[in-house]
Design an enzyme around this catalytic site. Structure first.
Site: not given
Length: 157
Positions: A78, A80, A106, A109
């Site tokens: 991801h 992040e 999410c 993260c």
């Protein structure tokens, strides 16, 4: 011409970074900022030296996994996570910084951002992950929705 606010500037940067994404479902970009200086950036895509979903197809699509569920069923890292990793690789502390991200983090993260001691998160788009929202609330991380049309910041948490 009116100069953009810092929020608009950093959110535009997050969207620019998202253009590097190789995800077939959603292009996400993230910028980590402290004292109006960009510390790190990241976008979602396969790990280094691993074929991208553009080449292999999307496992989540193939398995009909809805958004916000079963994050482990994805070959991508991801945005992040990549921003946190890039800061670590470069030896840059991100403690007490802010994250500007094109989408709400999410739950995976969110846990990483909490432990990285990120203090504020600015998003432009929501994401259906109730656990992430609850954990950010529990950790007392400020969460803001950035409205691209009006350049307004709306506090969510």
């Amino acid at each position: 011409m009116k100069r953009p606010s810092w929020h608009e500037y950093f959110m535009r940067m997050a969207f620019l970074v998202s253009e590097r994404s190789t995800c077939l479902r959603r292009n996400v970009g993230a910028i980590i900022v402290r004292n109006n200086q960009i510390l790190s950036s990241g976008y979602n895509g396969a790990p280094k030296n691993v074929p991208h979903c553009e080449e292999t197809g999307c496992l989540r699509e193939q398995l009909h996994v809805p958004s916000g569920e079963r994050h482990e069923l994805c070959r991508g890292v991801h945005a992040e996570q990549n921003a946190i990793i890039q800061a670590a690789i470069n030896g840059t502390s991100i403690r007490n910084s802010s994250l500007y991200c094109t989408h709400h983090p999410c739950s995976i993260c969110a846990k990483m951002l909490i432990n990285a001691e990120i203090r504020a998160i600015y998003i432009a788009n929501d994401y259906p992950d109730k656990l992430a929202k609850q954990m950010l609330k529990d950790a007392e991380i400020d969460l803001y929705l950035y409205d691209k049309e009006t350049d307004e910041i709306i506090k969510l948490l």
